[in-house]
Design a protein around this motif. Structure first.
Motif, mmCIF file in Angstrom:
data_model
loop_
_atom_site.group_PDB
_atom_site.id
_atom_site.type_symbol
_atom_site.label_atom_id
_atom_site.label_comp_id
_atom_site.label_asym_id
_atom_site.label_seq_id
_atom_site.Cartn_x
_atom_site.Cartn_y
_atom_site.Cartn_z
ATOM 1 N N VAL A 1 73.173 32.916 5.635
ATOM 2 C CA VAL A 1 72.024 32.969 6.528
ATOM 3 C C VAL A 1 70.863 33.768 5.922
ATOM 4 O O VAL A 1 69.693 33.528 6.250
ATOM 5 C CB VAL A 1 72.450 33.568 7.894
ATOM 6 N N PHE A 2 71.171 34.708 5.001
ATOM 7 C CA PHE A 2 70.117 35.501 4.365
ATOM 8 C C PHE A 2 69.728 34.962 2.984
ATOM 9 O O PHE A 2 68.868 35.559 2.321
ATOM 10 C CB PHE A 2 70.552 36.957 4.209
ATOM 11 N N THR A 3 70.348 33.875 2.554
ATOM 12 C CA THR A 3 70.055 33.341 1.231
ATOM 13 C C THR A 3 68.570 32.999 1.113
ATOM 14 O O THR A 3 68.031 32.256 1.930
ATOM 15 C CB THR A 3 70.895 32.085 0.943
ATOM 16 N N GLY A 4 67.926 33.542 0.079
ATOM 17 C CA GLY A 4 66.520 33.245 -0.153
ATOM 18 C C GLY A 4 65.564 33.982 0.762
ATOM 19 O O GLY A 4 64.355 33.739 0.717
ATOM 20 N N ASP A 5 66.059 34.894 1.599
ATOM 21 C CA ASP A 5 65.195 35.627 2.533
ATOM 22 C C ASP A 5 64.620 36.853 1.818
ATOM 23 O O ASP A 5 65.307 37.856 1.611
ATOM 24 C CB ASP A 5 65.996 36.063 3.763
ATOM 25 N N SER A 6 63.353 36.766 1.465
ATOM 26 C CA SER A 6 62.724 37.861 0.708
ATOM 27 C C SER A 6 62.594 39.128 1.543
ATOM 28 O O SER A 6 62.625 40.238 1.003
ATOM 29 C CB SER A 6 61.341 37.415 0.212
ATOM 30 N N GLY A 7 62.437 38.975 2.846
ATOM 31 C CA GLY A 7 62.310 40.144 3.716
ATOM 32 C C GLY A 7 63.579 40.977 3.699
ATOM 33 O O GLY A 7 63.534 42.208 3.594
ATOM 34 N N ALA B 1 65.778 58.082 5.412
ATOM 35 C CA ALA B 1 65.343 58.018 6.809
ATOM 36 C C ALA B 1 63.978 57.355 6.920
ATOM 37 O O ALA B 1 63.752 56.501 7.790
ATOM 38 C CB ALA B 1 65.301 59.426 7.405
ATOM 39 N N ALA B 2 63.064 57.724 6.024
ATOM 40 C CA ALA B 2 61.711 57.138 6.064
ATOM 41 C C ALA B 2 61.772 55.637 5.816
ATOM 42 O O ALA B 2 61.106 54.846 6.507
ATOM 43 C CB ALA B 2 60.825 57.819 5.027
ATOM 44 N N ALA B 3 62.574 55.224 4.825
ATOM 45 C CA ALA B 3 62.692 53.797 4.509
ATOM 46 C C ALA B 3 63.345 53.035 5.659
ATOM 47 O O ALA B 3 62.917 51.933 6.016
ATOM 48 C CB ALA B 3 63.501 53.620 3.225
ATOM 49 N N ALA B 4 64.389 53.626 6.243
ATOM 50 C CA ALA B 4 65.106 52.961 7.332
ATOM 51 C C ALA B 4 64.245 52.836 8.582
ATOM 52 O O ALA B 4 64.267 51.801 9.261
ATOM 53 C CB ALA B 4 66.393 53.725 7.650
ATOM 54 N N VAL B 5 63.472 53.868 8.874
ATOM 55 C CA VAL B 5 62.579 53.812 10.039
ATOM 56 C C VAL B 5 61.502 52.757 9.839
ATOM 57 O O VAL B 5 61.164 52.002 10.760
ATOM 58 C CB VAL B 5 61.942 55.194 10.298
ATOM 59 N N ALA B 6 60.958 52.674 8.620
ATOM 60 C CA ALA B 6 59.917 51.679 8.331
ATOM 61 C C ALA B 6 60.444 50.263 8.521
ATOM 62 O O ALA B 6 59.699 49.343 8.875
ATOM 63 C CB ALA B 6 59.414 51.860 6.900
ATOM 64 N N VAL B 7 61.740 50.090 8.332
ATOM 65 C CA VAL B 7 62.354 48.771 8.458
ATOM 66 C C VAL B 7 62.745 48.468 9.905
ATOM 67 O O VAL B 7 62.558 47.344 10.380
ATOM 68 C CB VAL B 7 63.604 48.698 7.549
ATOM 69 N N SER B 8 63.289 49.478 10.617
ATOM 70 C CA SER B 8 63.926 49.201 11.905
ATOM 71 C C SER B 8 63.155 49.688 13.128
ATOM 72 O O SER B 8 63.626 49.496 14.256
ATOM 73 C CB SER B 8 65.319 49.847 11.928
ATOM 74 N N ASP B 9 62.002 50.352 12.938
ATOM 75 C CA ASP B 9 61.242 50.849 14.085
ATOM 76 C C ASP B 9 61.059 49.731 15.119
ATOM 77 O O ASP B 9 60.722 48.592 14.778
ATOM 78 C CB ASP B 9 59.871 51.361 13.637
ATOM 79 N N LYS B 10 61.292 50.056 16.394
ATOM 80 C CA LYS B 10 61.284 49.013 17.431
ATOM 81 C C LYS B 10 59.900 48.434 17.707
ATOM 82 O O LYS B 10 59.784 47.429 18.425
ATOM 83 C CB LYS B 10 61.883 49.546 18.723
ATOM 84 N N TYR B 11 58.867 49.057 17.155
ATOM 85 C CA TYR B 11 57.522 48.519 17.352
ATOM 86 C C TYR B 11 56.923 47.964 16.057
ATOM 87 O O TYR B 11 56.304 46.898 16.068
ATOM 88 C CB TYR B 11 56.597 49.612 17.915
ATOM 89 N N THR B 12 57.096 48.687 14.969
ATOM 90 C CA THR B 12 56.410 48.312 13.730
ATOM 91 C C THR B 12 57.353 47.989 12.578
ATOM 92 O O THR B 12 56.891 47.698 11.480
ATOM 93 C CB THR B 12 55.484 49.460 13.292
ATOM 94 N N GLY B 13 58.655 48.059 12.772
ATOM 95 C CA GLY B 13 59.606 47.834 11.690
ATOM 96 C C GLY B 13 59.502 46.435 11.093
ATOM 97 O O GLY B 13 59.256 45.454 11.807
ATOM 98 N N ALA B 14 59.705 46.353 9.784
ATOM 99 C CA ALA B 14 59.619 45.058 9.097
ATOM 100 C C ALA B 14 60.642 44.072 9.649
ATOM 101 O O ALA B 14 60.331 42.892 9.891
ATOM 102 C CB ALA B 14 59.823 45.262 7.598
ATOM 103 N N LEU B 15 61.876 44.523 9.822
ATOM 104 C CA LEU B 15 62.903 43.627 10.370
ATOM 105 C C LEU B 15 62.599 43.287 11.825
ATOM 106 O O LEU B 15 62.803 42.145 12.254
ATOM 107 C CB LEU B 15 64.278 44.290 10.283
ATOM 108 N N THR B 16 62.121 44.262 12.577
ATOM 109 C CA THR B 16 61.758 44.017 13.977
ATOM 110 C C THR B 16 60.688 42.933 14.065
ATOM 111 O O THR B 16 60.780 42.024 14.902
ATOM 112 C CB THR B 16 61.244 45.310 14.630
ATOM 113 N N ASN B 17 59.683 43.014 13.201
ATOM 114 C CA ASN B 17 58.617 42.007 13.203
ATOM 115 C C ASN B 17 59.152 40.637 12.788
ATOM 116 O O ASN B 17 58.722 39.600 13.323
ATOM 117 C CB ASN B 17 57.495 42.431 12.254
ATOM 118 N N GLN B 18 60.082 40.634 11.831
ATOM 119 C CA GLN B 18 60.663 39.355 11.410
ATOM 120 C C GLN B 18 61.458 38.719 12.549
ATOM 121 O O GLN B 18 61.384 37.507 12.773
ATOM 122 C CB GLN B 18 61.570 39.562 10.193
#
Length: 462
Positions: A310-316, A380-397
């Motif tokens: 399911v994540f194959t080729g997913d650059s995010g 912690a900084a990297a994980a928050v940037a990814v998972s923040d419930k408002y601005t996280g990269a994964l959250t946005n994806q």
């Protein structure tokens, strides 16, 4: 199938024909449904990954605090003295002699069959605070209920005490302090507060037949016993808080010889903290790897089939792994984390070497603890940037995928209406065809009958 007439005249399998045509018509909708299923599978996987990264963010944030690695453990030379370590503890040692254990006051009244109707008031005095308790009846059960409901620092229990000379059942009231030590000591008077102040209210526990069965007593320990610095400390409970900074002890038996309390840095707990951080990271890397791998299989015909994860080729997702890996493995003040037993492997995961970490911690605890805090801070900084419930990269994806699914679902619903209309049209068309053919057949039958009814004439030669 609506009003379709299967092959009554034409002999056509109208239902199958319409179903086949609808399958072709529905192909765009089928593709949309497949896309929705794929997107929903991706959303579920992304949500699982996001949850793990969020948990890592919480763990790393906690580990980044100075107090997280400022860990100490305390030991006692006797099982009768136990220790509890809290924040702020430091290395140290002290000897204590346990002189006394705390006791909770208990007293019993004289035997009685019922409470005297007057005075129908009790006054309980605990540590200088008096509480007046009004009694509603002479029932000893009601007296117990009233005392227990008053919150005066004393509880009451009715205890059977045999029969009196008249053969009536007698009872004693047992009173127990709710707090231990001298601070919980109490007196109970038969009378009002004013009567107690005037010394006219009798002491319930000083009457004939009554007694204080256990006197209130503080626990006590002696420090530096046998020296000029000898000092006795008391506590209303058997616990002495902050005997050493951040260290409490609880005593359970008196002693005549000193008990040694020793506090040392808890290297095992610090190692566990670093190991847990690495394990949490590797859990995320393992999840991504599992969901990215392409599996090979064969279909029913024996042909090779390749199924991407399911994540194959997913650059995010790939970017998430890389950012976390960089945060954990980047140098600290010019030194690689591998010097402290935290290293990156050839497969792109992290590895924790407990022996190497322990050696480094013993040699230079300040530097190693600072390194753990720095790694935790970056992770912690990297994980928050990814998972923040408002601005996280994964959250946005995830949000983007959910929006896409919502749009496709709307289009699928529109297709349902369109296909239903198309099926009705086809059914009407083939029904009309059968009706027309039936009419033509009827006309043909009539004409045949008419022709057959024309008389045949015979001409004779003259």
């Amino acid at each position: 199938m609506g009003n379709a007439i299967d092959g009554l005249i034409s002999g056509l399998d109208t239902t199958t024909l319409i179903n086949n045509l609808m399958t072709v018509e529905a192909r765009p909708q089928t593709i949309l449904k497949a896309s929705v299923a794929t997107s929903q599978k991706l959303i579920t996987a992304l949500q699982g990954l996001n949850s793990q990264v969020a948990a890592l963010a919480t763990l790393a944030t906690t580990a980044s605090k100075p107090a997280a690695t400022d860990l100490y453990a305390a030991t006692s030379s006797s099982t009768s003295v136990t220790t509890t370590v809290s924040a702020g503890a430091g290395a140290g040692q002290i000897d204590v002699v346990v002189g006394a254990l705390a006791k909770t006051q208990v007293g019993v009244s004289a035997a009685m069959t019922e409470w005297a109707t007057t005075p129908a008031v009790l006054t309980v005095l605990v540590n200088g605070v008096s509480t007046e308790i009004s009694l509603t009846s002479s029932s000893l059960e009601d007296v117990v209920t009233a005392v227990n409901a008053a919150g005066a620092g004393v509880t009451a229990t009715r205890v059977a005490s045999g029969l009196n000379a008249s053969g009536d059942a007698q009872y004693r009231l047992q009173f127990t302090a709710t707090g231990s030590g001298l601070a919980g000591g109490f007196s109970i008077y038969q009378g009002t507060k004013a009567e107690v102040a005037a010394n006219t209210a009798p002491d319930l526990l000083a009457q004939t037949g009554a007694a204080i069965t256990t006197a209130a007593k503080d626990a006590s320990i002696t420090l530096w016993a046998g020296t000029l610095a000898s000092q006795t400390i008391t506590s209303s409970t058997n616990t002495f808080a902050n005997l050493l900074q951040g260290v409490a002890i609880t005593v359970s038996a008196e002693s005549t010889t000193p008990v040694t309390i020793k506090v040392t840095r808890d290297d095992a707990a610090i190692s566990s903290l670093a190991s847990g951080l690495v394990s949490s990271l590797n859990g995320i890397f393992a999840l991504v790897s599992t969901q990215t791998v392409v599996t090979n299989s064969t279909n029913a015909s024996g042909a090779a089939v390749m199924s991407p994860g399911v994540f194959t080729g997913d650059s995010g997702v790939r970017d998430v792994s890389q950012k976390l890996l960089n945060a954990a493995s980047a140098p600290i003040n010019g030194h690689s984390p591998s010097e402290y037993g935290i290293s990156i492997t050839k497969t792109g995961t992290m590895e924790f070497d407990p022996a190497k970490f322990a050696t480094a911690l013993a040699a230079d605890p300040t530097t190693v603890k600072a390194a753990v805090q720095e790694i935790a801070t970056r992770v912690a900084a990297a994980a928050v940037a990814v998972s923040d419930k408002y601005t996280g990269a994964l959250t946005n994806q995830i949000t983007g995928q959910q929006s896409s699914v919502k749009d496709m679902s709307t289009r699928i619903s529109a297709w349902d209406i369109s296909l239903a209309t198309r099926r009705s049209t086809l059914q009407a068309t083939y029904t009309a065809l059968e009706v027309s053919l039936a009419a033509l057949k009827a006309q043909s039958t009539w004409l045949t009958a008419q022709v057959a009814a024309i008389p045949t004439t015979t001409t004779s030669a003259g």
